[in-house]
Design an enzyme around this catalytic site. Structure first.
Site, PDB file in Angstrom:
ATOM      1  N   HIS A  88      -3.582   0.593  -3.113  1.00 57.25           N
ATOM      2  CA  HIS A  88      -2.626  -0.715  -3.077  1.00 57.25           C
ATOM      3  C   HIS A  88      -3.208  -2.155  -3.720  1.00 57.25           C
ATOM      4  O   HIS A  88      -3.778  -2.213  -4.960  1.00 57.25           O
ATOM      5  CB  HIS A  88      -4.357  -1.186  -2.114  1.00 57.25           C
ATOM      6  CG  HIS A  88      -4.411  -2.857  -1.082  1.00 57.25           C
ATOM      7  ND1 HIS A  88      -3.158  -2.314   0.187  1.00 57.25           N
ATOM      8  CD2 HIS A  88      -4.539  -3.565  -0.769  1.00 57.25           C
ATOM      9  CE1 HIS A  88      -3.272  -3.660   0.942  1.00 57.25           C
ATOM     10  NE2 HIS A  88      -3.860  -4.149  -0.195  1.00 57.25           N
ATOM     11  N   CYS A 115      -4.339  18.376  -9.371  1.00 56.22           N
ATOM     12  CA  CYS A 115      -5.135  19.922  -9.055  1.00 56.22           C
ATOM     13  C   CYS A 115      -4.672  20.131 -10.582  1.00 56.22           C
ATOM     14  O   CYS A 115      -3.664  20.197 -10.356  1.00 56.22           O
ATOM     15  CB  CYS A 115      -5.358  20.190  -7.947  1.00 56.22           C
ATOM     16  SG  CYS A 115      -5.537  18.972  -6.342  1.00 56.22           S
ATOM     17  N   SER A 124      17.305 -22.030  12.896  1.00 53.30           N
ATOM     18  CA  SER A 124      16.693 -22.022  12.001  1.00 53.30           C
ATOM     19  C   SER A 124      15.780 -20.575  11.490  1.00 53.30           C
ATOM     20  O   SER A 124      16.182 -19.145  12.789  1.00 53.30           O
ATOM     21  CB  SER A 124      15.999 -22.922  11.872  1.00 53.30           C
ATOM     22  OG  SER A 124      14.776 -23.078  12.823  1.00 53.30           O
ATOM     23  N   SER A 173       0.448  -1.184   0.175  1.00 56.46           N
ATOM     24  CA  SER A 173      -0.013   0.175  -0.630  1.00 56.46           C
ATOM     25  C   SER A 173       1.211   0.989   0.350  1.00 56.46           C
ATOM     26  O   SER A 173       1.739   1.483   1.062  1.00 56.46           O
ATOM     27  CB  SER A 173      -1.132   0.112   1.202  1.00 56.46           C
ATOM     28  OG  SER A 173      -2.116  -0.350   0.750  1.00 56.46           O
ATOM     29  N   GLU A 206      24.779 -24.694   7.059  1.00 59.20           N
ATOM     30  CA  GLU A 206      24.172 -24.108   6.782  1.00 59.20           C
ATOM     31  C   GLU A 206      23.394 -24.544   5.025  1.00 59.20           C
ATOM     32  O   GLU A 206      24.051 -24.660   4.417  1.00 59.20           O
ATOM     33  CB  GLU A 206      24.644 -23.066   6.563  1.00 59.20           C
ATOM     34  CG  GLU A 206      23.420 -21.475   5.705  1.00 59.20           C
ATOM     35  CD  GLU A 206      21.617 -21.116   6.074  1.00 59.20           C
ATOM     36  OE1 GLU A 206      21.815 -21.056   7.289  1.00 59.20           O
ATOM     37  OE2 GLU A 206      21.274 -21.498   5.498  1.00 59.20           O
ATOM     38  N   GLU A 210       0.273  18.770  -6.390  1.00 52.27           N
ATOM     39  CA  GLU A 210      -0.679  18.591  -7.552  1.00 52.27           C
ATOM     40  C   GLU A 210      -1.443  17.244  -7.018  1.00 52.27           C
ATOM     41  O   GLU A 210      -2.426  17.358  -7.618  1.00 52.27           O
ATOM     42  CB  GLU A 210      -0.582  18.655  -9.010  1.00 52.27           C
ATOM     43  CG  GLU A 210       0.653  19.532  -9.743  1.00 52.27           C
ATOM     44  CD  GLU A 210       2.145  19.137  -9.672  1.00 52.27           C
ATOM     45  OE1 GLU A 210       2.366  18.479  -9.215  1.00 52.27           O
ATOM     46  OE2 GLU A 210       2.563  20.060 -10.186  1.00 52.27           O
ATOM     47  N   SER A 211      -1.676  17.317  -6.069  1.00 52.21           N
ATOM     48  CA  SER A 211      -2.012  15.851  -5.242  1.00 52.21           C
ATOM     49  C   SER A 211      -1.647  14.824  -4.794  1.00 52.21           C
ATOM     50  O   SER A 211      -0.711  14.925  -3.768  1.00 52.21           O
ATOM     51  CB  SER A 211      -3.486  16.131  -6.329  1.00 52.21           C
ATOM     52  OG  SER A 211      -4.002  15.036  -4.985  1.00 52.21           O
ATOM     53  N   ASP A 241      11.976 -19.207  10.689  1.00 57.86           N
ATOM     54  CA  ASP A 241      10.109 -19.889  11.832  1.00 57.86           C
ATOM     55  C   ASP A 241       9.684 -21.253  10.811  1.00 57.86           C
ATOM     56  O   ASP A 241      10.408 -21.494   9.482  1.00 57.86           O
ATOM     57  CB  ASP A 241       8.692 -19.326  11.087  1.00 57.86           C
ATOM     58  CG  ASP A 241       9.595 -17.809  11.714  1.00 57.86           C
ATOM     59  OD1 ASP A 241       9.914 -17.607  13.159  1.00 57.86           O
ATOM     60  OD2 ASP A 241       9.604 -16.430  11.365  1.00 57.86           O
TER      61      ASP A 241
HETATM   62  N1  SPD Z   1      10.746 -15.332  13.159  1.00 60.38           N
HETATM   63  C1  SPD Z   1      12.912 -14.725  13.205  1.00 60.38           C
HETATM   64  C2  SPD Z   1      13.200 -16.364  14.453  1.00 60.38           C
HETATM   65  C3  SPD Z   1      14.732 -16.208  14.251  1.00 60.38           C
HETATM   66  C4  SPD Z   1      14.510 -16.951  12.848  1.00 60.38           C
HETATM   67  N2  SPD Z   1      16.725 -16.337  13.405  1.00 60.38           N
HETATM   68  C5  SPD Z   1      17.428 -15.600  12.878  1.00 60.38           C
HETATM   69  C6  SPD Z   1      18.398 -16.168  12.269  1.00 60.38           C
HETATM   70  C7  SPD Z   1      19.661 -14.970  12.727  1.00 60.38           C
HETATM   71  N3  SPD Z   1      21.040 -15.380  13.464  1.00 60.38           N
END
Ligand code: SPD
Length: 435
Positions: free
Chosen positions: A68, A83, A303, A55, A252, A62-63, A305
């Site tokens: 969105h 305007c 990790s 958004s 990783e 001019e406005s 989420d």
């Molecule tokens: N919602 C964030 C969860 C955290 C995840 N790990 C973050 C990595 C930082 N090294």
């Protein structure tokens, strides 16, 4: 001129989903559309809503131009209001139609403020710009363009926003996720994965210190540490402060996170060259599966989420394997979400740990992280061998360690305090988890 302003209400369908979800792209397109029509840009305010939608508004002398988006439907609702007679709103329409790659567009124009219906004295002004109508004598040259662009992470009920410069420092899609780095005004560089805050330069120390030092100090003599995830390098940086650690393995899955962090977050990604580090760009689940019994003293799971690439890191089978590869007396640490945000996930994580490690071995610690939604985040410290993070820690040693390394959050008091839980958290951890 018969009206003070011209207002066109625009519908764009069939736009590419990714374009409609890129706040920086949308903002730039709107600013460019205004300039294309010879408008004078005063400021822009744009928000991205995670996971979907942008958004925003560009205020012009001019406005305004506003939008969105519904990326999932390829649809954008836009209005352009001008305007006076110096800016043609249809030029903005044409520019945006191309920029947003609309498959189909439609618009209607309304004349706003019919001169025949308004007071005769205003009629003399003949419309003009907003500032003239208000009687200000500000000249165009004195006006400065301010961008006001926000990154927002939210669920259905709660949002957390950070204002950034609008310039994307890094953006790419790895085989696993979207990796981005922004430059925020309040918290420095911000790393996001799939649109979620991972870390910022200004508050990263809270998370990384607390994911590391309570476990290593509770253990007291860890030599072999395994870090799963943590591609920004913050946890590894903290592990390397412990002289007793002889070998730190980091696994990783996404090399792009490591590269983006080395490039843009060098103060966090500062230990990748440490000779004690054995870095694997590989799947952490497979690594743990193949590791021998009792191979590590501490395992830290840093990790994202529990969705996308991290989903498998939040499973019963994975934690059973972690239990197996921990030596007797070993400790596992896991970022365990927030007791105020995705509450059900928080409770499920702890129920799972209790089942595998036993009730008395699972400890919840809290930390205050302003850039994670709600600011209250947790880590689980889970022992294989009965050590207690408060009863079995040498607080003086922790305090001296904190002092020696100039830590900014962790110290002897914070070690103990982290495990003091408010009643609402204790209650959450007591309740049986509904399936
Ligand atoms: N919602 C964030 C969860 C955290 C995840 N790990 C973050 C990595 C930082 N090294």
């Amino acid at each position: 001129m018969v009206n003070l302003g011209r207002h066109i209400i625009v519908e764009f369908y069939g736009c590419p989903e990714e374009l409609l979800n890129e706040v920086t792209f949308i903002e730039q397109s709107f600013v460019d559309a205004a300039k294309y029509a010879d408008a004078t840009v005063i400021n822009s305010t744009f928000h991205h809503f995670n996971p979907y939608g942008v958004s925003g508004v560009v205020v012009i002398q001019e406005s305004h131009l506003a939008i969105h988006t519904w990326p999932e439907f390829g649809y954008a609702a836009i209005d352009v209001f001008t305007c006076g007679d110096t800016v043609d709103p249809w030029q903005c329409y044409q520019y945006l139609y191309k920029a947003l790659q609309a498959g189909h567009g439609s618009a209607i124009e309304m004349g706003r403020g019919q001169l025949g219906l308004i007071k005769p004295e205003l009629k003399q002004n003949g419309g003009g710009t907003a500032s003239k109508a208000e009687g200000h004598d500000t000249t165009v040259e004195e006006l400065k363009f301010h961008r006001n662009i926000w990154y927002t992470e939210r669920n259905e009920l709660i949002a957390m926003s950070l204002r950034h410069t609008g310039d994307v420092l890094f953006r790419d899609k790895s085989p696993y996720q979207k990796v981005e780095v922004y430059d925020t005004y309040a918290y420095g560089k911000l790393l996001t994965l799939d649109g979620k805050v991972m870390t910022t330069e200004q508050d990263e120390y809270v998370y990384h210190e607390m994911m590391t030092h309570p476990a290593l100090h509770t253990h007291g003599a860890a030599r072999r540490v395994l870090v799963i995830g943590g591609g920004d390098g913050g946890v590894v940086r903290e592990v390397m402060r412990h002289e007793g650690v002889e070998r730190c393995v980091m696994v990783e899955i996404d090399g792009m996170v490591i590269e983006a962090s080395k490039q843009h977050l060098p103060t966090i990604a500062s230990a990748f060259d440490n000779p004690k580090l054995e870095l694997h760009v590989a799947d952490g689940i497979a690594y743990v599966q193949d590791a021998p019994d009792g191979a590590f003293d501490v395992v830290i799971i840093d990790s994202t989420d529990p969705e996308g690439p991290a989903e498998g890191l939040f499973s019963y089978d994975f934690y059973r394997q972690v239990h197996r590869i921990l030596a007797q007396g070993g400790i596992m640490v896991v970022q365990s979400e927030s007791p105020r945000y995705e509450v059900q996930t928080f409770r499920e994580i702890y129920a799972c740990f209790r089942e595998i490690f036993g009730h008395g071995n699972v400890h919840c610690g809290l930390m205050s992280i302003p850039t994670y939604p709600t600011g209250t985040w947790s880590f689980a410290l889970v022992a294989k061998g009965g050590q207690h993070p408060v009863q079995d820690v040498d607080t003086e040693r922790a305090e001296a360690f904190s002092h020696k390394h100039g830590l900014r959050y962790y110290n002897g008091d914070m070690h103990r305090a982290a495990f003091a839980l408010p009643n609402y958290v204790k209650d959450l951890l007591k309740e049986p988890v509904k399936q």
